[in-house]
Design an enzyme around this catalytic site. Structure first.
Site, PDB file in Angstrom:
ATOM      1  N   GLU A 177       0.903  -1.218  -0.168  1.00 12.17           N
ATOM      2  CA  GLU A 177      -0.150  -0.034  -0.067  1.00 12.17           C
ATOM      3  C   GLU A 177       0.885   1.380  -0.084  1.00 12.17           C
ATOM      4  OE1 GLU A 177      -2.684   0.337   3.258  1.00 12.17           O
ATOM      5  OE2 GLU A 177      -3.544   2.139   2.400  1.00 12.17           O
ATOM      6  N   LYS A 219      -2.556  -1.964  -3.446  1.00 16.50           N
ATOM      7  CA  LYS A 219      -3.398  -1.156  -2.924  1.00 16.50           C
ATOM      8  C   LYS A 219      -2.960   0.454  -3.007  1.00 16.50           C
ATOM      9  CE  LYS A 219      -6.020  -0.121   1.314  1.00 16.50           C
ATOM     10  NZ  LYS A 219      -6.782  -0.820   2.276  1.00 16.50           N
TER      11      LYS A 219
HETATM   12  P1  13P Z   1      -9.189   4.707   3.251  1.00 17.11           P
HETATM   13  O1  13P Z   1      -9.974   3.776   2.553  1.00 17.11           O
HETATM   14  O2  13P Z   1      -9.974   5.385   4.394  1.00 17.11           O
HETATM   15  O3  13P Z   1      -8.288   5.404   2.644  1.00 17.11           O
HETATM   16  O4  13P Z   1      -8.279   3.749   4.299  1.00 17.11           O
HETATM   17  C1  13P Z   1      -7.589   2.677   3.558  1.00 17.11           C
HETATM   18  C2  13P Z   1      -6.501   2.110   4.338  1.00 17.11           C
HETATM   19  O5  13P Z   1      -6.661   0.675   4.647  1.00 17.11           O
HETATM   20  C3  13P Z   1      -5.792   3.075   5.019  1.00 17.11           C
HETATM   21  O6  13P Z   1      -4.379   2.384   5.274  1.00 17.11           O
END
Ligand code: 13P
Length: 339
Positions: A177, A219
């Site tokens: 991510e 992600k």
């Molecule tokens: P949001 O969809 O609120 O941005 O959060 C995703 C997430 O996993 C943040 O680490």
């Protein structure tokens, strides 16, 4: 590394029309969100809130994965069933946030690096025993005149790849991510350019660390104008720019890209995902969601910590999951928002 085990987990999650719920807010983030709705944050109120989400009838029509926080991994439903067991039984793969949050990256202007890599392998073995089959590690990048620096881009990429390689070695699918933050007055064009640099760096390190790209979940954030930029949010442009950047930097071997919502409104996050899946362009990956706020906000607002509101909150949560599922197939329209 058991490739078969990793393939099995990816096969369960990367299903067209299905997404991931991020319910992995740390205690401090969960506390902020609950308190904003007037709910006192305790271990029990956090458990109840997560139970409300997970036990939403038929939510497995739209979700194939839930990311948990360590505290939640060991919590149980009111009937005494461990959350990971309850989720697995319903066809939803339990995952776990394994990063330890953000700290300052010395040598930069208050940029951040993610902590938690030491002892990660041992922790993964423990989480796996508790039922987790995938993990998540978040790195953040802020945009300003001087950031993100090369150091922040490089250091975070190395850590994301190192984390991913440890996960694969332990039979856990890594969610990688890299989040380019929405805060700031940068233009959409600047966001596109930074996101492209960040993703290139991440996949360069993924390659150098011998991580198998076909056994990760990416992600990323979408390409959006900064919150204070004054630029109008337009989901068609968001979709077009995001796809352009992804096509330039993400290997076709990656099976699924599950976006974060990153502070977009629930409707914006759904609409942009839908636009991406509607555009007639080459798309070698499944494009779906792994939202926290964009899935949870209406439900949390309806719940307010009261048992009497559970049904209304679950209805709101079901609806957002349903709309995002439609968006991941390019079948959403604003009309479906109803009232
Ligand atoms: P949001 O969809 O609120 O941005 O959060 C995703 C997430 O996993 C943040 O680490």
């Amino acid at each position: 590394m058991s490739i078969k085990e990793l393939q099995e987990t990816i096969g369960k999650i990367a299903v067209p029309g299905k997404g991931i719920l991020a319910a992995d807010e740390s205690v401090s983030t969960a506390t902020k969100r609950l308190e904003a709705e007037g709910v006192k944050s305790t271990e029990e109120s956090r458990r109840k809130y997560r139970e409300m989400l997970f036990t939403t009838p038929h939510i497995n029509d739209f979700l194939r994965g839930v990311i948990l926080y360590e505290e939640t991994l060991y919590q149980k439903t009111i009937k005494g069933e461990a959350f990971p067991d309850f989720l697995s039984k319903n066809g939803i793969v339990p995952g776990i946030k394994v990063d330890g949050g953000l700290i300052d990256l010395e040598g930069t202007e208050s940029e951040k690096i993610t902590k938690g890599i030491d002892g990660l392998g041992e922790r993964l073995d423990v989480y796996k025993k508790a039922g987790a089959r995938f993990a998540k590690w978040r790195a953040v990048y802020s945009i300003s005149e001087t950031t993100p620096s090369c150091l922040a881009i490089r250091s975070n990429a190395v850590l994301l790849a190192r984390y991913a390689s440890i996960c694969q070695a332990h039979g856990i699918v890594p969610i990688v991510e890299p989040e380019v933050l929405l805060d700031g007055s940068h233009s959409m064009e600047e966001c596109a350019s930074v996101t492209e640099k960040v993703l290139h760096a991440v996949f360069r390190e993924i390659y150098r660390h011998n991580v198998l790209p076909e056994l990760i979940i990416l992600k990323p954030s979408m390409v959006v104008p900064g919150k204070l930029s004054g630029e109008k949010y337009d989901s068609k442009s968001v979709a077009r720019e995001t796809l352009k950047v992804l096509l330039r930097s993400v290997p076709a071997a990656v099976p699924t890209i599950n976006f974060l919502s990153g502070g977009q409104t629930p409707e914006q996050a759904t609409e942009s995902l839908n636009e991406m899946n509607s555009i007639k362009s080459r798309k070698p990956w499944n494009l779906s969601f792994s939202y926290a706020r964009a899935l949870q906000e209406p439900a949390l607002g309806a719940w307010k910590g009261k048992d009497a509101n559970v049904a209304a909150a679950q209805k709101a949560f079901y609806k957002r999951a349903e709309l995002n599922s439609a968006a991941s197939l390019g079948k959403y329209s604003r009309k479906m928002e109803g009232d």
